[in-house]
Scaffold this active site. Structure first.
Site, PDB file in Angstrom:
ATOM      1  N   ASP A 145       0.863  -1.177   0.000  1.00 47.35           N
ATOM      2  CA  ASP A 145       0.000   0.000   0.000  1.00 47.35           C
ATOM      3  C   ASP A 145       0.903   1.232   0.000  1.00 47.35           C
ATOM      4  O   ASP A 145       2.117   1.129   0.128  1.00 47.35           O
ATOM      5  CB  ASP A 145      -0.971  -0.029   1.175  1.00 47.35           C
ATOM      6  CG  ASP A 145      -0.257  -0.010   2.497  1.00 47.35           C
ATOM      7  OD1 ASP A 145       0.954   0.258   2.513  1.00 47.35           O
ATOM      8  OD2 ASP A 145      -0.907  -0.270   3.514  1.00 47.35           O
ATOM      9  N   ASP A 204      -7.655  -7.615   1.490  1.00 48.98           N
ATOM     10  CA  ASP A 204      -6.628  -7.759   2.514  1.00 48.98           C
ATOM     11  C   ASP A 204      -7.244  -7.332   3.830  1.00 48.98           C
ATOM     12  O   ASP A 204      -8.122  -6.470   3.858  1.00 48.98           O
ATOM     13  CB  ASP A 204      -5.409  -6.867   2.249  1.00 48.98           C
ATOM     14  CG  ASP A 204      -5.682  -5.416   2.628  1.00 48.98           C
ATOM     15  OD1 ASP A 204      -6.370  -4.726   1.860  1.00 48.98           O
ATOM     16  OD2 ASP A 204      -5.256  -4.995   3.724  1.00 48.98           O
ATOM     17  N   CYS A 220     -10.858 -28.792   8.982  1.00 49.04           N
ATOM     18  CA  CYS A 220      -9.669 -28.080   8.480  1.00 49.04           C
ATOM     19  C   CYS A 220      -8.478 -29.030   8.393  1.00 49.04           C
ATOM     20  O   CYS A 220      -8.259 -29.847   9.282  1.00 49.04           O
ATOM     21  CB  CYS A 220      -9.341 -26.909   9.402  1.00 49.04           C
ATOM     22  SG  CYS A 220      -7.876 -25.969   8.902  1.00 49.04           S
ATOM     23  N   CYS A 252      -5.253 -27.905   8.083  1.00 47.26           N
ATOM     24  CA  CYS A 252      -4.003 -27.172   8.334  1.00 47.26           C
ATOM     25  C   CYS A 252      -3.117 -27.937   9.313  1.00 47.26           C
ATOM     26  O   CYS A 252      -3.568 -28.850  10.011  1.00 47.26           O
ATOM     27  CB  CYS A 252      -4.292 -25.765   8.847  1.00 47.26           C
ATOM     28  SG  CYS A 252      -4.618 -25.648  10.622  1.00 47.26           S
ATOM     29  N   CYS A 267      -4.544 -28.071  12.917  1.00 48.04           N
ATOM     30  CA  CYS A 267      -5.687 -28.970  13.117  1.00 48.04           C
ATOM     31  C   CYS A 267      -5.306 -30.437  12.926  1.00 48.04           C
ATOM     32  O   CYS A 267      -5.918 -31.323  13.512  1.00 48.04           O
ATOM     33  CB  CYS A 267      -6.830 -28.580  12.174  1.00 48.04           C
ATOM     34  SG  CYS A 267      -7.561 -26.983  12.603  1.00 48.04           S
ATOM     35  N   HIS A 318      -3.762 -21.559  11.464  1.00 46.39           N
ATOM     36  CA  HIS A 318      -5.140 -22.006  11.250  1.00 46.39           C
ATOM     37  C   HIS A 318      -6.021 -20.905  10.663  1.00 46.39           C
ATOM     38  O   HIS A 318      -6.756 -21.145   9.700  1.00 46.39           O
ATOM     39  CB  HIS A 318      -5.781 -22.529  12.535  1.00 46.39           C
ATOM     40  CG  HIS A 318      -7.252 -22.710  12.342  1.00 46.39           C
ATOM     41  ND1 HIS A 318      -7.778 -23.773  11.638  1.00 46.39           N
ATOM     42  CD2 HIS A 318      -8.301 -21.897  12.638  1.00 46.39           C
ATOM     43  CE1 HIS A 318      -9.086 -23.624  11.528  1.00 46.39           C
ATOM     44  NE2 HIS A 318      -9.426 -22.500  12.130  1.00 46.39           N
TER      45      HIS A 318
END
Ligand SMILES: [Zn+2]
Length: 398
Positions: free
Chosen positions: A93, A290, A328, A330, A333, A359
């Site tokens: 940005d 974002d 999940c 990930c 998890c 996560h």
């Protein structure tokens, strides 16, 4: 030379678009969520973690990197990608929002934003040209123009004046961007330290996005679209939202503005948002997002799951041997129980921030994958309703 930036829409579902954005450092499947790495680091995770959770593009902050460690240093060390160890697409940005957020420490004039550093109180002037130069040295794949952010609600005259100024700044920022591109055209030189410029262009393939302002006034949004499109950018963002206005107001500004932007360019809604905000904006034609929410909430023990929000410090998880989110895949998890994650959090262990961030980012990025799939199959409305049902109700454990 023109940047190797392109966008194509692969499928649509109503106003929603499933697309592909090509940048100098790779392709991004859209709609996409960009994890926020303000100081050149997504807090609590490594670039390796970001790859594993499925991030394709990350965001850096011009204001923070300019003040520390400095864009000159980053340029000498080969640019932001090399400096932070992430070889995928990066967007920075312009720093306008952070300078704006300094409150009494900043003064906005036609020249730019004069402010005192939050680090040491030193005085700086961020101009539209300067924002282009700093980002040329940092070398993200996508640079943003400097725009003026305005606290809402503001009187109509102030919004109009600010919108006009943002358009003038956008022109100056684009002119400088194009000058720098010309300076390094013809050869892929990493150092364009000529008599005309001491700015090093570290990424000759950089694209620049314009930003639509105009507060919550439809006529001023349209005016801003006209001014910004007349300058011409690789793509366009909608700024000045998610600053405290009601969600419905944000959705209606997006619904008003997005269709006025070119269909052949990605549309970026800055600083948004919750899973509901994202799916609502996608259904109104937005492609890029974002937000600090997944990472910041993770560090506070607030987790997003397929069953709704979850507060990990809650006593009910003290001896819960099950996974954080059974749906999940990930690392967190697959590996750890809710009981362990709660223990880490209440003990103040650094690992709590790491595992929770892995996560939450995976949840956001999986949600974007579901959004993209739903657009392909024409089922975005069904997904929108299920996310609404999941996240508009109170915390699942409260
Ligand atoms: Zn997970």
């Amino acid at each position: 030379m023109a940047p190797p930036f392109s966008f194509r829409v692969l499928h649509t579902d109503g106003a929603a678009r499933r697309g592909e954005m090509t940048t100098a450092h790779g392709v991004v499947q859209t709609p996409a969520f960009m994890p926020v790495g303000t100081r050149g680091a997504v807090k609590a995770v490594t670039p390796r973690d970001l790859r594993e959770v499925g991030a394709e593009i990350i965001l850096g902050n011009t204001y923070h990197l300019w003040l520390r460690p400095g864009d000159g240093l980053i340029a000498r060390l080969g640019g932001l990608h090399r400096f932070i160890g992430w070889d995928g697409p990066i967007l920075t940005d312009s720093g306008g929002f952070q300078a704006f957020s300094l409150g009494e420490k900043r003064v906005i004039t036609e020249d730019g934003i004069r402010f005192r550093s939050h680090l040491d109180g030193s005085e700086h002037l961020l101009t539209p040209e300067g924002a282009a130069e700093i980002q040329a040295q940092l070398g993200p794949d996508i640079a943003m123009v400097l725009d003026e952010c305005l606290a809402q609600p503001a009187p109509l005259s102030a919004v109009k004046e600010s919108t006009e100024r943002s358009a003038r700044w956008a022109r100056r920022c684009r002119d400088r961007f194009l000058q720098l591109r010309d300076l390094c055209a013809g050869e892929w030189r990493l150092d364009s330290e000529t008599s005309e410029s001491r700015t090093r262009v570290t990424n000759p393939g950089q694209a620049q996005f314009g930003i639509i302002q105009g507060g919550t006034v439809p006529e001023l949004r349209t005016l801003s679209v006209e001014r910004t499109l007349a300058i011409g950018f690789e793509a366009y963002a909608i700024g000045g939202l998610s600053v405290g206005e009601p969600a419905d107001t944000m959705y209606s500004v997006v619904a008003h503005t997005a269709p006025q932007l070119p269909a052949g360019s990605p549309r970026y809604l800055m600083g948004v948002g919750t899973p509901i905000d994202i799916v609502e904006a996608v259904s109104r034609g937005i492609d890029l997002f974002d937000c600090v929410m997944p990472t910041r909430n993770a560090r506070n023990g607030q987790l997003f799951t397929s069953e709704g929000r979850l507060t990990i410090k809650n006593a009910r998880y003290a001896d819960d041997g099950g996974p954080l989110d059974p749906a999940c895949a990930c690392y967190t998890c697959r590996t750890h129980s809710r009981a362990y994650l709660r223990h880490l959090f209440v003990s103040g262990e650094i690992g709590a921030a790491v595992l929770n961030t892995i996560h939450n980012l995976r949840f956001y990025l999986d949600t974007m994958a579901r959004v993209r799939q739903a657009i392909v199959f024409g089922t975005l409305e069904t997904l929108r309703q299920s996310l609404q049902a999941m996240f508009s109700r109170p915390l699942s454990d409260s």
